[in-house]
Enzyme design. Structure first.
Site, short mmCIF file in Angstrom:
data_model
loop_
_atom_site.label_atom_id
_atom_site.label_comp_id
_atom_site.label_asym_id
_atom_site.label_seq_id
_atom_site.Cartn_x
_atom_site.Cartn_y
_atom_site.Cartn_z
N GLY A 25 0.92 -1.17 0.08
CA GLY A 25 -0.06 0.00 -0.09
C GLY A 25 0.78 1.33 0.02
O GLY A 25 1.83 1.48 -0.75
N TYR A 164 -11.64 2.91 14.47
CA TYR A 164 -10.67 3.26 13.52
C TYR A 164 -10.44 4.73 13.61
O TYR A 164 -9.40 5.40 13.58
CB TYR A 164 -11.18 2.97 12.02
CG TYR A 164 -10.12 3.48 10.91
CD1 TYR A 164 -8.62 3.15 10.83
CD2 TYR A 164 -10.59 4.56 10.10
CE1 TYR A 164 -7.88 3.52 9.86
CE2 TYR A 164 -9.51 4.98 9.03
CZ TYR A 164 -8.33 4.55 9.21
OH TYR A 164 -7.36 4.98 8.25
#
Length: 293
Positions: A25, A164
């Site tokens: 990523g 998150y």
């Protein structure tokens, strides 16, 4: 705040740069671009085999070392074994919206990995860092709150995206309090933060619900930028001539894509009192404090 920063990326040649989660990523793209600028890059990764595969595909000097941010023993071992000076530490690794899980030390997995692991790592390595600490947050920090009564989601129903958001808010509060402490001791090191906007990476491969994951990936694929574009804010936060506590992100469509600029943050992310309290709690949870510099 409206000026482009990508024209202000400085040379990384011959600088030692540690990138956590550098095997995939945004981290992989960041590491690859820095290695291409002749930096000496260290991929700090949970899976060394995947790290070596990523390193083999990069041009330049790239080392691979084991680091599991979800295990404080691994964080301590990494710091003890890494004796070389570090110019830049990039706290990039992270997980997003998994089912409820816990780190080796019993922390909720996102708070434990995204915040506490990097908190401990940074403070343990700080005496060796010569330039700056870059921590990757998210536009998702805006939906976060720091619930000091239940940081690990033990007494309330677990909500993956809310957890998150809490972890990404913690990243920004950590950056601001770290910068305050660095300034207080005239350390000559700065702390900055960045976010990639929406980038098509494996971070969005949600666990536990394949249908939701497929729909999410398809939607993000339509509106997002690729991982190399998503890595440019990190490069700016790491090398551009910007002040401490700067936050870099994309400029277009509510910071989801485009060229980098200095961006704002939520009111919660500017709360200095909460930042200091979070730092104290993080020291208590990890057993790691701000070092003498």
């Amino acid at each position: 705040m409206g000026n482009r920063l990508d024209d202000n990326i400085s040379s990384a040649a011959n600088r030692t740069i540690v990138v956590t989660g550098g095997n995939s990523g945004i981290g992989r793209a960041t590491a690859s671009m820095l290695a291409g600028m002749d930096a000496q890059v260290v991929l700090a990764v949970r899976d060394p085999a995947k790290g070596r595969a990523a390193a083999d595909a990069m041009r330049g000097t790239v080392d691979v070392r084991h680091l599991d941010l979800a295990d404080l023993a691994s964080v301590r071992a990494f710091a003890e074994e890494f004796t070389e000076p570090i110019d830049i530490l990039i706290n990039n690794a992270g997980i997003m919206a998994p089912p409820l899980g816990h780190t080796a030390d019993g922390f909720e997995s996102q708070f434990g990995t995204n915040h506490l692991g990097h908190f401990a790592l940074t403070n343990l390595l700080l005496p060796q860092i010569r330039d700056r600490v870059v921590t990757i947050s998210s536009i998702g920090h805006r939906m976060g709150t720091i619930n000091f009564d239940d940081l690990n989601w033990e007494r309330r129903p677990y909500k993956p995206m809310a957890a998150y958001g809490q972890s990404k808010l913690a990243n920004l509060l950590f950056t601001s309090e770290l910068q305050r402490r660095l300034t207080e001791v005239n350390a000559g090191v700065i702390a900055t933060a960045a976010h990639p906007g929406l980038a098509a990476t494996n971070l969005y491969r949600l666990q536990g619900n394949r249908l939701l994951a497929s729909v999410t990936e398809a939607a993000i694929g339509l509106i997002s930028q690729d991982e190399h574009q998503g890595a440019v804010p990190t490069l700016c936060a790491a090398t551009a001539d910007i002040p401490g506590n700067s936050y870099v992100g994309p400029r277009r469509f509510k910071e989801t894509f485009g060229q980098p600029k200095l961006v704002g943050r939520s009111a919660a992310a500017k709360d200095a009192q909460v930042a200091r309290r979070l730092w104290t709690v993080s020291e208590e949870l990890t057993g790691v404090g701000f070092p003498e510099l």
